[in-house]
Design a protein around this motif. Structure first.
Motif, short mmCIF file in Angstrom:
data_model
loop_
_atom_site.label_atom_id
_atom_site.label_comp_id
_atom_site.label_asym_id
_atom_site.label_seq_id
_atom_site.Cartn_x
_atom_site.Cartn_y
_atom_site.Cartn_z
N LEU A 45 0.84 -1.19 0.00
CA LEU A 45 0.00 0.00 0.00
C LEU A 45 0.87 1.25 0.00
CD1 LEU A 45 -2.86 1.27 0.36
CD2 LEU A 45 -2.45 1.13 2.81
N VAL A 46 0.57 2.16 -0.91
CA VAL A 46 1.22 3.46 -0.95
C VAL A 46 0.12 4.50 -0.90
CG1 VAL A 46 2.62 5.05 -2.32
CG2 VAL A 46 3.16 2.61 -2.32
N VAL A 47 0.23 5.43 0.04
CA VAL A 47 -0.75 6.50 0.16
C VAL A 47 -0.08 7.81 -0.24
CG1 VAL A 47 -2.24 7.79 1.73
CG2 VAL A 47 -1.96 5.33 2.03
N MET A 48 -0.70 8.51 -1.17
CA MET A 48 -0.19 9.81 -1.59
C MET A 48 -1.18 10.88 -1.12
SD MET A 48 1.17 8.99 -5.42
CE MET A 48 1.93 10.59 -5.61
N ALA A 49 -0.67 11.83 -0.37
CA ALA A 49 -1.52 12.91 0.12
C ALA A 49 -0.85 14.24 -0.22
CB ALA A 49 -1.70 12.79 1.63
N PRO A 50 -1.54 15.12 -0.93
CA PRO A 50 -0.92 16.39 -1.34
C PRO A 50 -0.85 17.39 -0.20
CG PRO A 50 -3.19 16.34 -2.04
CD PRO A 50 -2.90 14.98 -1.44
N VAL A 51 0.18 18.20 -0.23
CA VAL A 51 0.28 19.31 0.70
C VAL A 51 -0.68 20.41 0.27
CG1 VAL A 51 1.82 21.08 1.61
CG2 VAL A 51 2.66 18.76 1.25
N VAL A 52 -0.74 20.64 -1.03
CA VAL A 52 -1.64 21.62 -1.61
C VAL A 52 -2.59 20.87 -2.54
CG1 VAL A 52 -1.80 23.68 -3.07
CG2 VAL A 52 0.16 23.38 -1.55
N PRO A 53 -3.89 20.86 -2.24
CA PRO A 53 -4.80 20.12 -3.12
C PRO A 53 -4.96 20.79 -4.48
CG PRO A 53 -6.01 21.24 -1.36
CD PRO A 53 -4.56 21.46 -1.11
N ASP A 54 -4.46 20.11 -5.51
CA ASP A 54 -4.60 20.60 -6.88
C ASP A 54 -4.44 19.41 -7.82
OD1 ASP A 54 -1.90 20.08 -6.86
OD2 ASP A 54 -1.27 22.11 -7.32
N ASP A 55 -4.45 19.68 -9.12
CA ASP A 55 -4.36 18.61 -10.11
C ASP A 55 -3.01 17.92 -10.15
OD1 ASP A 55 -6.97 19.03 -10.83
OD2 ASP A 55 -6.48 20.37 -12.48
N ALA A 56 -1.98 18.53 -9.60
CA ALA A 56 -0.65 17.93 -9.64
C ALA A 56 -0.59 16.65 -8.80
CB ALA A 56 0.40 18.92 -9.16
N SER A 57 -1.39 16.55 -7.76
CA SER A 57 -1.37 15.34 -6.94
C SER A 57 -1.93 14.15 -7.72
CB SER A 57 -2.13 15.55 -5.63
OG SER A 57 -3.47 15.91 -5.89
N ALA A 58 -3.00 14.36 -8.46
CA ALA A 58 -3.56 13.29 -9.29
C ALA A 58 -2.59 12.95 -10.42
CB ALA A 58 -4.91 13.71 -9.85
N TRP A 59 -1.96 13.95 -10.99
CA TRP A 59 -0.97 13.75 -12.04
C TRP A 59 0.16 12.85 -11.54
CZ3 TRP A 59 4.13 15.39 -11.88
CH2 TRP A 59 4.85 15.36 -13.09
N ALA A 60 0.67 13.15 -10.35
CA ALA A 60 1.76 12.36 -9.78
C ALA A 60 1.31 10.93 -9.48
CB ALA A 60 2.29 13.03 -8.51
N ALA A 61 0.11 10.77 -8.96
CA ALA A 61 -0.41 9.43 -8.64
C ALA A 61 -0.53 8.58 -9.91
CB ALA A 61 -1.76 9.54 -7.95
N VAL A 62 -1.02 9.16 -10.98
CA VAL A 62 -1.17 8.43 -12.24
C VAL A 62 0.18 8.01 -12.80
CG1 VAL A 62 -1.86 8.68 -14.66
CG2 VAL A 62 -3.41 9.41 -12.84
N HIS A 63 1.15 8.91 -12.77
CA HIS A 63 2.47 8.58 -13.30
C HIS A 63 3.19 7.54 -12.43
CE1 HIS A 63 2.89 11.16 -16.79
NE2 HIS A 63 2.21 12.07 -16.12
N LEU A 64 3.07 7.65 -11.10
CA LEU A 64 3.69 6.64 -10.23
C LEU A 64 3.02 5.29 -10.43
CD1 LEU A 64 5.69 5.79 -8.11
CD2 LEU A 64 4.06 6.57 -6.36
N ALA A 65 1.70 5.27 -10.57
CA ALA A 65 0.99 4.02 -10.83
C ALA A 65 1.47 3.39 -12.13
CB ALA A 65 -0.51 4.27 -10.88
N GLY A 66 1.68 4.20 -13.14
CA GLY A 66 2.19 3.69 -14.42
C GLY A 66 3.58 3.09 -14.28
N ALA A 67 4.45 3.76 -13.52
CA ALA A 67 5.81 3.24 -13.31
C ALA A 67 5.78 1.92 -12.55
CB ALA A 67 6.65 4.27 -12.55
N LEU A 68 4.87 1.80 -11.59
CA LEU A 68 4.74 0.54 -10.84
C LEU A 68 4.16 -0.57 -11.71
CD1 LEU A 68 3.48 2.04 -7.47
CD2 LEU A 68 5.62 0.78 -7.80
N ALA A 69 3.18 -0.22 -12.54
CA ALA A 69 2.55 -1.21 -13.40
C ALA A 69 3.52 -1.74 -14.46
CB ALA A 69 1.32 -0.62 -14.07
N GLN A 70 4.49 -0.93 -14.87
CA GLN A 70 5.46 -1.37 -15.87
C GLN A 70 6.28 -2.57 -15.40
OE1 GLN A 70 7.73 2.14 -16.75
NE2 GLN A 70 6.46 2.65 -18.51
N VAL A 71 6.43 -2.72 -14.09
CA VAL A 71 7.18 -3.87 -13.57
C VAL A 71 6.22 -4.87 -12.90
CG1 VAL A 71 9.41 -2.73 -13.37
CG2 VAL A 71 7.79 -2.60 -11.48
#
Length: 83
Positions: A45-71
C-alpha cells in the motif's frame, strides 16, 4: 536512496502516459526508491496525500501508478477527494 519528481507547470497539459523520457525516468527512479526503501519488509500500500490540493497530486499518482505497473505491480488508484 532518494528520488524526486519536478512539479509540472500545468498538470492538465501533461498526458497520463508520459512520452517525455526525462519525466518517465524520474518516476522510474521514484519507483526504485520506494522498492529499495521497502525491500526488507515489502509493502502493498502506498498513500499519496498532497500538501496543496490541486491537479498535480492526481498527475503524480497516475504517473507513479504507471511506473509501478510497468514492472507488473498490481495498481489501484482511489481518489478520495470529496470536495
Amino acid at each position: 536512496m532518494r528520488a524526486s519528481v519536478a512539479r509540472p507547470r500545468n498538470p492538465d497539459e501533461v498526458p497520463g502516459k508520459s512520452t517525455v523520457p526525462a519525466l518517465a525516468a524520474q518516476f522510474r527512479a521514484l519507483r526504485v526508491a520506494l522498492e529499495f526503501a521497502t525491500s526488507d519488509d515489502p509493502t502493498s500500500l502506498v498513500v499519496m496525500a498532497p500538501v496543496v490540493p490541486d491537479d498535480a497530486s492526481a498527475w503524480a499518482a497516475v504517473h507513479l501508478a504507471g511506473a509501478l505497473a510497468q514492472v507488473e505491480h498490481r495498481v489501484l488508484i482511489v481518489d478520495a477527494d470529496f470536495a
